[in-house]
Design a protein around this motif. Structure first.
Motif, PDB file in Angstrom:
ATOM      1  N   ASN A  18      -5.168   5.494  -3.866  1.00 42.87           N
ATOM      2  CA  ASN A  18      -3.498   5.514  -4.506  1.00 42.87           C
ATOM      3  C   ASN A  18      -2.796   5.398  -3.512  1.00 42.87           C
ATOM      4  O   ASN A  18      -1.841   4.298  -3.473  1.00 42.87           O
ATOM      5  N   LYS A  21      -2.164   0.948  -4.194  1.00 43.09           N
ATOM      6  CA  LYS A  21      -1.886   1.311  -5.631  1.00 43.09           C
ATOM      7  C   LYS A  21       0.007   1.350  -4.786  1.00 43.09           C
ATOM      8  O   LYS A  21       0.239   1.003  -5.996  1.00 43.09           O
ATOM      9  N   SER A  22      -0.101   2.428  -4.730  1.00 47.63           N
ATOM     10  CA  SER A  22       1.332   2.486  -4.094  1.00 47.63           C
ATOM     11  C   SER A  22       2.840   1.357  -3.482  1.00 47.63           C
ATOM     12  O   SER A  22       3.479   1.017  -3.557  1.00 47.63           O
ATOM     13  N   GLN A  39       3.041  -0.755  -6.159  1.00 47.58           N
ATOM     14  CA  GLN A  39       4.533  -1.003  -7.012  1.00 47.58           C
ATOM     15  C   GLN A  39       5.652  -1.167  -5.644  1.00 47.58           C
ATOM     16  O   GLN A  39       6.248  -2.015  -6.351  1.00 47.58           O
ATOM     17  N   LEU A  40       5.114  -1.122  -4.649  1.00 49.07           N
ATOM     18  CA  LEU A  40       6.688  -1.363  -4.094  1.00 49.07           C
ATOM     19  C   LEU A  40       6.770  -2.641  -3.347  1.00 49.07           C
ATOM     20  O   LEU A  40       8.115  -3.055  -3.284  1.00 49.07           O
ATOM     21  N   GLN A  82      11.091   3.326  -1.111  1.00 46.54           N
ATOM     22  CA  GLN A  82      11.058   4.193  -0.636  1.00 46.54           C
ATOM     23  C   GLN A  82       9.907   4.220   0.216  1.00 46.54           C
ATOM     24  O   GLN A  82       8.752   3.227   0.331  1.00 46.54           O
ATOM     25  N   VAL A  92       5.308   4.591   1.346  1.00 45.63           N
ATOM     26  CA  VAL A  92       4.401   5.160   0.881  1.00 45.63           C
ATOM     27  C   VAL A  92       3.491   5.981   1.926  1.00 45.63           C
ATOM     28  O   VAL A  92       3.298   6.003   2.794  1.00 45.63           O
TER      29      VAL A  92
END
Length: 354
Positions: free
Chosen positions: A257, A260-261, A264-265, A278, A280
């Protein structure tokens, strides 16, 4: 490993100018200094490396400061413990050769005490053995660069493996390229080449892709084959074989997770409809003060590795060569030591045959 301080704790996006009226001047972003942690232990022999930095106040350019003088240790659930040694120039901590090694089925955590006495710990994680890599293979590509008459060629490297029958498996793939070099110090002369000094010993440059984050879960393919997983592209910079080591990692759900974050960032382009920047969420906590913000992740990871030589002898035309290096004789000094770092090593790669 990816360089987290390139992405954490926040990414600032480019300024958007909407018209010819008045340019928008955003407020300066100010962050409270926070510890950033990067590292993992695996079921492969070490040494293992942990990097500690601290975020600095900034506006548009993130600058992280080295966290020096900390006491850093790795502990398992059976009472084994090793204190890492800080490496020059600082902020990098490493286990010793032949020191602690991760074992599948055991649980590990990272403990940090800064020189100011603040204590941090990672949440314990158990190592799950990674399934073996079954096959590595390449596909040659020769493509027209959009908007030009130039062509770009290279070899895409793919991986096949088999997901275990058990559910809840998570993967990450990384690669490392080693290239033998004979010149260890060089400087550019004008705009058409370099002058250099030879290495005193055998030496290899190390190339990794720090912003390539490839992760997957078995949520949709539990127990099935994973075929044609793209790992990287070997460039056509020589007719010589291209040596690469591929690493298949078995992650915890938390590590999956997290990465993956991060993916995406960092893939967010800053467009009008992109999500806002944001932080992480990692697995590092400040024990001294739970309200203190900390970034990063310490993982316990099962690893399967496989070497591969990409055959580049059938590339078309002239390779994309770098500028030549001229080594005058004699040089002063006569040779330069091959440094041992993230980017260079005097140690022959494990499967090197040339």
């Amino acid at each position: 490993m990816i360089r987290l301080r390139s992405f954490l704790p926040l990414l600032l996006f480019p300024l958007l100018v909407l018209s010819c009226v008045t340019e928008f001047q955003p407020d300066t972003v100010s962050l409270t200094p926070a510890l950033v942690v990067e590292g993992q232990i695996t079921d492969q022999p070490g040494p293992y490396t942990v990097r500690l930095t601290r975020t600095a106040d900034y506006s548009y350019k993130a600058i992280n400061l080295l966290e020096t003088g900390a006491t850093v240790s790795i502990e398992d659930d059976q009472g084994n413990r090793e204190t890492l040694r800080e490496q020059a120039p600082g902020g990098v901590y490493q286990t010793r050769v032949g020191g602690i090694q991760g074992v599948a089925g055991r649980t590990y955590k990272l403990v940090i005490q800064t020189k100011s006495g603040i204590r941090y710990e990672s949440q314990p994680e158990m190592i799950t053995a990674a399934p073996p890599i079954l096959k590595l293979y390449t596909e040659y590509r020769n493509e027209l660069v959009p908007g030009t008459s130039n062509r770009k060629q290279g070899w895409d490297l793919y991986l096949d493996t088999k997901d275990p029958e058990t559910t809840g498996n998570f993967y990450r793939w990384e690669w490392t390229h080693y290239e033998a070099i004979s010149v260890c110090q060089k400087k550019q002369v004008g705009s058409g080449g370099y002058t250099g000094i030879y290495c005193c010993t055998e030496c290899w440059d190390i190339t990794r892709c720090y912003d390539c984050i490839t992760v997957a879960s078995d949520a949709e393919i539990n127990g099935q084959a994973i075929s044609g997983q793209l790992i990287m592209r070997a460039p056509y910079t020589s007719n010589a074989p291209y040596y690469v080591e591929v690493e298949q990692q078995s992650l915890s759900r938390g590590a999956y997770n997290f990465w993956k974050s991060v993916r995406q960032l960092v893939s967010n382009t800053g467009g009008l409809f992109d999500a806002a920047p944001q932080s992480v969420q990692g697995n590092i906590r400040c024990i001294t003060d739970p309200n203190v913000t900390t970034y990063g992740y310490f993982g316990a990871t099962g690893v399967s590795r496989m070497p591969f030589y990409v055959d580049r002898s059938k590339g078309l035309g002239i390779p994309d060569l770098d500028y030549p290096v001229n080594v005058p004789y004699p040089t002063n000094p006569a040779c330069v030591a091959c440094e041992n770092s993230l980017y260079r090593t005097p140690n022959k790669p494990r499967w090197w045959v040339y």
